[in-house]
Design a protein around this motif. Structure first.
Motif, PDB file in Angstrom:
ATOM      1  N   PRO A 148      29.506 -28.629  19.341  1.00 13.22           N
ATOM      2  CA  PRO A 148      30.562 -29.334  20.063  1.00 13.22           C
ATOM      3  C   PRO A 148      31.909 -28.935  19.430  1.00 13.22           C
ATOM      4  O   PRO A 148      32.144 -29.197  18.250  1.00 13.22           O
ATOM      5  N   ASP A 150      34.992 -29.951  20.124  1.00 14.21           N
ATOM      6  CA  ASP A 150      35.822 -31.128  19.879  1.00 14.21           C
ATOM      7  C   ASP A 150      37.300 -30.793  19.744  1.00 14.21           C
ATOM      8  O   ASP A 150      38.009 -31.367  18.902  1.00 14.21           O
ATOM      9  N   GLY A 151      37.760 -29.843  20.558  1.00 14.28           N
ATOM     10  CA  GLY A 151      39.182 -29.535  20.595  1.00 14.28           C
ATOM     11  C   GLY A 151      39.716 -28.744  19.415  1.00 14.28           C
ATOM     12  O   GLY A 151      40.934 -28.528  19.302  1.00 14.28           O
ATOM     13  N   ARG A 152      38.840 -28.277  18.533  1.00 20.40           N
ATOM     14  CA  ARG A 152      39.299 -27.534  17.356  1.00 20.40           C
ATOM     15  C   ARG A 152      39.708 -26.113  17.704  1.00 20.40           C
ATOM     16  O   ARG A 152      39.229 -25.542  18.680  1.00 20.40           O
ATOM     17  N   TYR A 157      37.391 -24.675  12.991  1.00 15.74           N
ATOM     18  CA  TYR A 157      35.928 -24.546  13.002  1.00 15.74           C
ATOM     19  C   TYR A 157      35.462 -23.705  11.819  1.00 15.74           C
ATOM     20  O   TYR A 157      34.513 -24.062  11.115  1.00 15.74           O
ATOM     21  N   ARG A 284      34.283 -26.069  25.442  1.00 14.28           N
ATOM     22  CA  ARG A 284      34.040 -27.356  24.794  1.00 14.28           C
ATOM     23  C   ARG A 284      32.764 -27.342  23.958  1.00 14.28           C
ATOM     24  O   ARG A 284      32.574 -28.198  23.091  1.00 14.28           O
ATOM     25  N   GLU A 285      31.897 -26.364  24.246  1.00 13.59           N
ATOM     26  CA  GLU A 285      30.595 -26.332  23.584  1.00 13.59           C
ATOM     27  C   GLU A 285      30.084 -24.899  23.535  1.00 13.59           C
ATOM     28  O   GLU A 285      30.345 -24.099  24.426  1.00 13.59           O
ATOM     29  N   GLU A 301      26.459 -27.097  14.699  1.00 13.17           N
ATOM     30  CA  GLU A 301      26.603 -28.363  13.982  1.00 13.17           C
ATOM     31  C   GLU A 301      25.734 -29.494  14.521  1.00 13.17           C
ATOM     32  O   GLU A 301      25.633 -30.540  13.885  1.00 13.17           O
ATOM     33  N   SER A 302      25.111 -29.298  15.661  1.00 12.45           N
ATOM     34  CA  SER A 302      24.302 -30.364  16.254  1.00 12.45           C
ATOM     35  C   SER A 302      23.048 -29.774  16.881  1.00 12.45           C
ATOM     36  O   SER A 302      22.987 -28.569  17.156  1.00 12.45           O
TER      37      SER A 302
END
Length: 333
Positions: A148, A150-152, A157, A284-285, A301-302
């Protein structure tokens, strides 16, 4: 429950405007949900005569279950190793139509095993099949690694990556031995380089080169292709095939020439592609597909669990051993 139709010809299914729209790029933002994916997969990888879409309609509402017959009375999903997931699709109010599909399939089939399913699809599918008289057993079957964003930015990142990974990219990149390029349009030379590298890599033989090429051509035409090539002294040594769609970057294939491993061309190319899709495509992903490979944890990360759901007709004696095993195993029902 709506009218039930089986599209044995996936090209014929395109004549149903509502179905074609439901499974088109306008409404589906992952390739694995689209009619063109099913048609190409059936033609190049599977037996087209055994592949079909089970559909239910009520006015403009549609529900569709893409499946293939693997034995008499037995269905599996219309997918293979190229599919990150397989699932049913439906319009906004079409989920209720799944029961009609399940009930109609029970006239000719007594065993259906679907995987890998996103977790959010397990509940509506099992509910529909249970209402139609099937037993349902859901069990985890695979792991999907994702990032994700997350706007980074890429820099943000990258600062969170493991130190050894960042150091490898810093050292090997500083040497300037490896040249990197990311193509967004299909061309013969790049694809030939990809196929050559894949043959030289640690990867098993490609299941269907024709399928992958046709898919790459189609995604190029749609503006979604991201094909990374790494070279040393002009010789291709690593390649990666990504697509970008609906805010997600999908990592389909990656390979490198083992003889160039000391220069880490695959790692450098992966970092370059992450930078491209995060900073330029603003995804976004990032989706690394299925498989719990340890190296994915450095980049992602997930995780999400993918599921297998097995449906059996309780009065079919030949399914009793499978039902007994499922009960002992304690799968979610």
């Amino acid at each position: 429950m709506g009218a039930i139709v089986y599209h044995a010809s996936l090209n014929e299914a395109q004549e149903d405007a509502a179905l074609s729209r439901l499974l088109g790029r306008e409404m589906q933002h992952a390739p694995f949900d689209r009619l063109d994916w099913y048609a190409l997969l059936a033609r190049e990888c599977l037996d087209p005569a055994r592949c079909f879409l089970a559909t239910a309609s009520d006015g403009d509402e549609r529900a569709v279950l893409p499946v293939r017959q693997t034995a008499p009375g037995t269905l599996e999903p219309l997918g293979n190793w190229y599919s990150f997931f397989t699932r049913a699709r439906w319009t906004d109010q079409g989920v209720a139509l799944l029961e009609g599909i399940a009930r109609d399939l029970s006239r000719t089939h007594d065993g259906i095993v679907l995987s890998p399913l996103p977790e959010e699809d397990v509940a509506p599918l099992t509910a529909a099949f249970r209402k139609a008289g099937w037993l349902a057993f859901a069990t985890p079957c695979d792991t999907n690694h994702i990032l994700p964003v997350d706007g980074r930015s890429f820099a943000e990142y990258w600062a969170a990556r493991p130190g050894r990974l960042r150091e490898t990219v810093r050292r090997k990149g500083k040497k300037g031995v490896v040249d990197l390029r990311i193509a967004t349009a299909f061309n013969e030379a790049d694809w030939a380089a990809y196929e050559t590298i894949y043959r030289l890599s640690w990867k098993p033989e490609e299941g269907s080169p024709a399928f992958l090429r046709r898919f790459a051509e189609a995604e190029s035409a749609a503006g979604n292709l991201r094909l990374g090539i790494a070279t040393i002294d002009g010789k291709p040594v690593a390649a990666q095939f990504w697509t970008v769609e609906g805010g997600t970057a999908f990592i389909h294939k990656l390979a490198h020439d083992e003889s160039a491993k000391a220069h880490s061309p695959g790692t450098l190319l992966t970092a370059a592609l992450f930078e491209h899709v995060i900073d330029r495509d603003r995804v976004r992903e990032v989706d690394f597909g299925t498989g719990d490979d340890p190296y994915k944890r450095d980049w992602m990360e997930s995780t999400r669990t993918r599921w297998q759901v097995a449906f059996y007709r309780p009065l079919a004696p030949r399914r009793w051993p499978a039902i007994a095993k499922a009960l002992v195993r304690g799968g979610r029902t």
